[in-house]
Every structure is written in C-alpha cells, then in structure tokens.
Enzyme design. Sequence first.
Site, PDB file in Angstrom:
ATOM      1  N   CYS A 133       0.830  -1.206   0.000  1.00  0.00           N
ATOM      2  CA  CYS A 133       0.000   0.000   0.000  1.00  0.00           C
ATOM      3  C   CYS A 133       0.864   1.257   0.000  1.00  0.00           C
ATOM      4  O   CYS A 133       1.436   1.616  -1.020  1.00  0.00           O
ATOM      5  CB  CYS A 133      -0.984  -0.032   1.164  1.00  0.00           C
ATOM      6  N   HIS A 244      -3.599  -5.255   0.721  1.00  0.00           N
ATOM      7  CA  HIS A 244      -3.071  -5.595   2.049  1.00  0.00           C
ATOM      8  C   HIS A 244      -3.237  -7.083   2.351  1.00  0.00           C
ATOM      9  O   HIS A 244      -4.214  -7.475   2.999  1.00  0.00           O
ATOM     10  CB  HIS A 244      -3.825  -4.809   3.127  1.00  0.00           C
ATOM     11  N   GLU A 246      -1.731  -8.806   4.566  1.00  0.00           N
ATOM     12  CA  GLU A 246      -1.596  -9.076   6.006  1.00  0.00           C
ATOM     13  C   GLU A 246      -2.915  -8.943   6.757  1.00  0.00           C
ATOM     14  O   GLU A 246      -3.072  -9.478   7.871  1.00  0.00           O
ATOM     15  CB  GLU A 246      -0.536  -8.151   6.621  1.00  0.00           C
TER      16      GLU A 246
END
Length: 322
Positions: A133, A244, A246
């Site tokens: 990002c 993202h 994660e």
Amino acid sequence: MGSSTAFHLVFGALAANALPTVDYNFRPIIGVLSQEPSESLLDLLEDKNYTSYIAASYVKYIEGSGARVVPILIDQDDSYYENIASSVNGILFPGGAVSITNSSGYGAAGQKLYEHVIRANMEGIYMPLWGTCLGFEMITYLAADFQRWLTRCDASNKADRLTLQEGYMDSRIFEQMPDYVIDYVRLLNTTVNFHRWCMTPEDFTASGLSKDFKALATSYDFDNLEYVALFEHNHLPIFGSQFHPEKNPYEWASDEGHSAIPHDPFSVGVAHYFSNFFVNQARYNKQAFATKEEEQEALIYNYDTIFTEALGSSFTEAYFFR
C-alpha cells in the site's frame, strides 16, 4: 469444506515455493519499517510519547511464514540504517498514512533503505524488498526519481479480484503460484484495499517505471478507475502490492469502515501465499547480525503489543516505539 482442503489452501503455497536446501537460510529475519503514529492513534493511548509504530499484523504475517522480525525505527542516523540493512535478510515497507517523501521519518528512512537494497543487489547480495500500500507507493516514488505519479482514487475498504496482465506468468510471483491460487486471485475478491491514491497503468508507463518493473495485475476503484495492484522489478527482488495481504488473517476491526476484509479460507490462503513467497525470497540472503546478542537486542520480541482495537483503532494490535 473439509479440513484437508483448508490445509491445502493455507500451506499449499509454501510447498509450491519450495527452494533447494543448498545454501538456504532457515532463520530469516525481515526488517519492518515503522512510521509516525497519527494524532488520532496517539489520542487512544494513555502514553502520548511514542514516536513510531508498526501494526502487529505485519509482524504476524512474516512470523506465520517462518521468519522473525526486526523493527526499523525512524529518525535514526545513517549508520543505524546501514547496519540494520546489512544484517537482515529482507525489508518490508508497510502501509500507513504518512508522507512517502523525506518530509516524514518513514519516507526518509525508506529512501535510505531503498538505496541500500539497490546497491546490495547490484553488488551481488540478494536483498528482497516488499512494499504494501503506502510502501508500494513509496517504491514507485523512489524508483521514478522522486516523482509522485499517483492519482486520487476511491479504493478504501474494498475487496477485489486481480485482473492479471499480459505476461504475468513471466514473473517470480506467478511462476511459483499454484494454479488454484491463481484462480482465487483471478476469480474471487481475495485482496483488500485501503488507499486513496492509485497509480494508473498509463502513469506506470509515462513515469518510466515500466522499463524496470512489470505490472502484474490491476484492480478497479469504486469509480471504475483501473490502477496497478501488483508489480515486481524485472531483475531485482523488489515487489509491491497496493492491496493488504496481512489484513486477511490478522486484522479484525468490526466497524463499517473495515467490513470488507475477507477472512474466508480462500483469501487467507492467498495471503499466506504472498507471505510465503516473500519470506522464501529472504531465505536466499545469508546476512546476519554480528553477534547473537546484537540480534536478540534488535528483535521485535523486546517490545509488547497493545490491543489497539479495544481502544477504537482499526488495527487489532500494534507495537509502539520511542
């Protein structure tokens, strides 16, 4: 869905990424860059004296693929960054909400680390870098000679599939990706986005980035603006995702602004593929800290997490540094 299928989803990517065991680092350490906390984040804390933080999801994301994490602090001298970058086996620029220029501690440290990564790889030291990002955006800024080729867009709290680009299989990321994972990213909304700036394919070319990087996939914002979602360098182990990965396994904020994070087994399996891929890239690097004591002092285990979601943050947990 049977338990064997779920196991295959989560761990299949690791098997697909398996590399020869000869000269292979089985104790990789990833340096994760910290950044300044926003005033709204500090307002949630009793102690207002923290100068940087890392969302714990990035740490868990790396640890879940068999690596350890060293936090990289901001506002340090050049020797600090040189020592850290010469001791870890890979570097991660996380997402966030600060400047990607050297007007922020994140941007200034990122520039020094990026320059080290380029120099190390040119000298024959395999040093992988991943930007997520904001980190993705910072890599584009640094690689485009400090020019910001970003367009305002509306892609916050949006889960998407990836539109794979011509030649995507001619890449490190996809040549190792199992066919079933390719189907997940291509057909299902497995990637989640929280960004308000995008790099269009046209600007990816106009900036000159297409000479050194390959745009592997794009996504679309709420206004149907197409933007680059995933890239990698043509020759060096530098990678970036605007989405993202994660967050799929490790972020659980339940407010409306974060409701799009997909936690289904397909999306979690995709997230683990990307973390496995990056950590396996780091296993090619044989750097180490000078002593065991120095390594232990640097590791994230010296810090405690704060359950920030309970305080009203979008992060479930975070590490804070002074």
